[in-house]
Design a protein around this motif. Structure first.
Motif, short mmCIF file in Angstrom:
data_model
loop_
_atom_site.label_atom_id
_atom_site.label_comp_id
_atom_site.label_asym_id
_atom_site.label_seq_id
_atom_site.Cartn_x
_atom_site.Cartn_y
_atom_site.Cartn_z
N ALA A 50 0.83 -1.21 0.00
CA ALA A 50 0.00 0.00 0.00
C ALA A 50 0.86 1.26 0.00
CB ALA A 50 -0.93 0.00 1.22
N GLN A 51 2.03 1.19 0.64
CA GLN A 51 2.94 2.34 0.67
C GLN A 51 4.34 1.82 0.36
OE1 GLN A 51 4.95 4.94 0.37
NE2 GLN A 51 5.76 4.68 2.45
N GLY A 86 -0.04 9.34 -5.87
CA GLY A 86 -1.33 8.76 -6.22
C GLY A 86 -1.23 7.25 -6.37
N GLN A 87 -2.36 6.61 -6.58
CA GLN A 87 -2.40 5.17 -6.76
C GLN A 87 -1.55 4.78 -7.98
OE1 GLN A 87 -3.98 3.02 -4.74
NE2 GLN A 87 -3.24 1.27 -5.92
N GLY A 88 -0.64 3.85 -7.79
CA GLY A 88 0.19 3.37 -8.88
C GLY A 88 1.32 4.30 -9.30
#
Length: 214
Positions: free
Chosen positions: A24-25, A162-164
């Protein structure tokens, strides 16, 4: 150097890729000072400001580190680019900021000459963050994201992701006089599936060498 897809079956960092890419991180950051003594005078000889000079030095340093030229593919593979470019923030006249693409140019003089018109366009723009930017054929996946906080000699910095988002990120801080020298804090934030501490260490070595060589 040409763009290429890495052969993961023989890539030494395959295990690290598999370990970190779905976290996630998955990013980590390191902040360290670099010596910028005399940079203003040396940069001026190339028609550049210190701001342009350390952006150019950081972009050249990033190009010298293989992990910072790599990006994650949607199918789980890794693409390595022959060259990467920069996107940085410019403070606008209305107090907001906009993004400016800085294509790679091997020489500081050429980099500065190409960047100056873009800086003025973005500085005068309003509204959309990308207003007045002209990236040309520079693709987003080939960018190092950069920003400057000239008001603070920070000791740590957190970048928005951001995501990805697997792009390397670099932040520059305020020049500070210490023991007769000038130093500037630099924060480097990288995706751990692509870069380890050794890559960040190489980046700082390259950055200092390129600043000294101006």
């Amino acid at each position: 150097m040409q763009d290429r897809d890495l052969p993961l079956e023989s890539w030494p960092r395959r295990a690290a890729l598999q370990h970190f890419q779905h976290m996630a991180q998955p990013a980590f950051s390191v902040t360290a000072p670099v010596d910028v003594t005399g940079l203003r005078e040396r940069a001026a000889a190339h028609g550049a400001t210190p701001w342009l000079a350390y952006h150019h030095a950081a972009l050249e340093a990033a190009n010298a580190v293989d992990g910072m030229r790599q990006a994650l593919r949607a199918d789980g593979g890794v693409r390595e680019f022959g060259a990467i470019h920069a996107s940085t923030t410019v403070l606008r006249d209305d107090g907001s900021f906009g993004f400016l693409t800085l294509p790679r140019e091997p020489s500081l003089a050429a980099f500065a000459a190409r960047a100056r018109p873009g800086i003025e366009r973005v500085r005068r723009a309003t509204g959309d963050l990308f207003a007045a930017d002209e990236p040309g054929d520079v693709q987003p996946q080939t960018l190092v994201h950069m920003t400057t906080l000239p008001w603070l000699a920070f000791t740590a910095f957190t970048h928005a992701r951001g995501q990805g988002d697997d792009r390397p990120k670099v932040a520059f801080g305020r020049f500070t006089a210490q023991g007769g020298r000038l130093t500037m804090p630099v924060c480097v934030d990288v995706h751990h599936a692509l870069c380890d501490g050794v890559h960040v260490g190489r980046f700082f070595e390259q950055l200092q060498a390129r600043l000294d060589a101006i």
